[in-house]
Scaffold this motif. Sequence first.
Motif, mmCIF file in Angstrom:
data_model
loop_
_atom_site.group_PDB
_atom_site.id
_atom_site.type_symbol
_atom_site.label_atom_id
_atom_site.label_comp_id
_atom_site.label_asym_id
_atom_site.label_seq_id
_atom_site.Cartn_x
_atom_site.Cartn_y
_atom_site.Cartn_z
ATOM 1 N N LEU A 10 -46.240 15.606 31.608
ATOM 2 C CA LEU A 10 -45.900 17.001 31.887
ATOM 3 C C LEU A 10 -44.415 17.139 32.212
ATOM 4 C CD1 LEU A 10 -47.185 19.811 32.153
ATOM 5 C CD2 LEU A 10 -47.479 19.351 34.589
ATOM 6 N N LYS A 11 -43.907 16.221 33.005
ATOM 7 C CA LYS A 11 -42.487 16.233 33.369
ATOM 8 C C LYS A 11 -41.599 16.080 32.133
ATOM 9 C CE LYS A 11 -39.051 13.479 35.875
ATOM 10 N NZ LYS A 11 -38.839 12.241 36.671
ATOM 11 N N ASN A 12 -41.939 15.139 31.261
ATOM 12 C CA ASN A 12 -41.124 14.884 30.077
ATOM 13 C C ASN A 12 -41.204 16.021 29.076
ATOM 14 O OD1 ASN A 12 -40.476 12.498 31.266
ATOM 15 N ND2 ASN A 12 -41.601 11.186 29.851
ATOM 16 N N ARG A 13 -42.371 16.633 28.934
ATOM 17 C CA ARG A 13 -42.496 17.759 27.996
ATOM 18 C C ARG A 13 -41.703 18.964 28.495
ATOM 19 N NH1 ARG A 13 -42.523 15.563 23.772
ATOM 20 N NH2 ARG A 13 -42.047 13.822 25.106
ATOM 21 N N SER A 66 -45.793 10.339 27.240
ATOM 22 C CA SER A 66 -45.119 10.223 28.533
ATOM 23 C C SER A 66 -43.797 9.470 28.400
ATOM 24 C CB SER A 66 -46.020 9.511 29.552
ATOM 25 O OG SER A 66 -46.240 8.160 29.185
ATOM 26 N N LYS A 67 -43.502 8.977 27.181
ATOM 27 C CA LYS A 67 -42.265 8.247 26.932
ATOM 28 C C LYS A 67 -41.295 9.097 26.122
ATOM 29 C CE LYS A 67 -44.191 3.540 26.778
ATOM 30 N NZ LYS A 67 -44.350 2.326 25.931
ATOM 31 N N PHE A 68 -40.008 8.809 26.277
ATOM 32 C CA PHE A 68 -39.000 9.375 25.388
ATOM 33 C C PHE A 68 -38.796 8.413 24.223
ATOM 34 C CE2 PHE A 68 -37.882 11.350 29.486
ATOM 35 C CZ PHE A 68 -37.829 12.688 29.098
ATOM 36 N N ARG A 69 -38.286 8.938 23.122
ATOM 37 C CA ARG A 69 -37.994 8.086 21.970
ATOM 38 C C ARG A 69 -36.840 8.698 21.181
ATOM 39 N NH1 ARG A 69 -42.511 11.698 22.275
ATOM 40 N NH2 ARG A 69 -42.936 12.592 20.245
ATOM 41 N N PHE A 118 -31.529 13.727 23.818
ATOM 42 C CA PHE A 118 -32.879 13.608 23.277
ATOM 43 C C PHE A 118 -33.663 12.566 24.054
ATOM 44 C CE2 PHE A 118 -36.220 12.608 20.270
ATOM 45 C CZ PHE A 118 -36.463 13.811 19.620
ATOM 46 N N TYR A 119 -32.996 11.465 24.381
ATOM 47 C CA TYR A 119 -33.593 10.399 25.190
ATOM 48 C C TYR A 119 -32.720 10.242 26.429
ATOM 49 C CZ TYR A 119 -35.878 5.853 26.122
ATOM 50 O OH TYR A 119 -36.588 4.812 26.664
#
Length: 259
Positions: free
Chosen positions: A248-251, A108-111, A84-85
Amino acid sequence: MIKDYYFDKVIYRKRFPPLPATNHLQLVIKELGKKYSVIFHDDDLMEKNYVAGMLEFMERNCEYLAACPNAYIMRGNKRTSQKFYPNASPITIIQGSCKVARNYIDLSKFRMPFPGYIYRSEQIKKISISNKEGGKHIDVSFLMKIGALGKIAWIGSSLMSYRIHEKNDTMYEDVYGRLSRLRFIYRNTVIKSSDPDIAFYKMAFWFLWLLGKKSNESNYKRKIIIKYLVFSIPLNCILHPIKALTLLKNRFYYIHHLI
């Protein structure tokens, strides 16, 4: 399984009719009677070492009011090794309402996933929540109030599996809940509506609303939202290109993950 093996240790309560998210959370908090509590979702899975691992962490680290581990992602019933992260630090400390909010609105961040949190019950029983603080998206407002009281820990180890599927409640967009969440953030942090993270956040949930299959809003409102997106997406990508590319990369990492 619970009934067969743990009937003398587990109290099972089924509420009928089902309560709205905020009312349900309020009632759960009111009923807490143990030292620690977890508000886990019934479509996710605890790994076998979740309970022992999280209890050990909370017992050894009394300064934290809540903690959340990383999770593996499940797609429907298929388990994956995807985190997930991804590349999470062993321990990340989150403290203060503003820092909590920033970590959840900056796309733009993971959590860490909300269902994985373990709480010190005596601390969260001090918290009152209102439907006007996010509707079914009350989770961030709730965590912000915990962050205002003390430290929250994110743990890099994956101790649960988070399931993504078409019937996820968060797949059905509650725009009014999102907007009430933002109003709560504006009132309780230094983050304002002009913040770039807010701009991308709004674009994301309006885009998801537009794609929603169950929306019964008028065609007139849809046209307004389309015009808003056609204007705001290129503008914000030009003004904040690095953030746009990272987002965009993280999504894409999640493919169809919620916001």
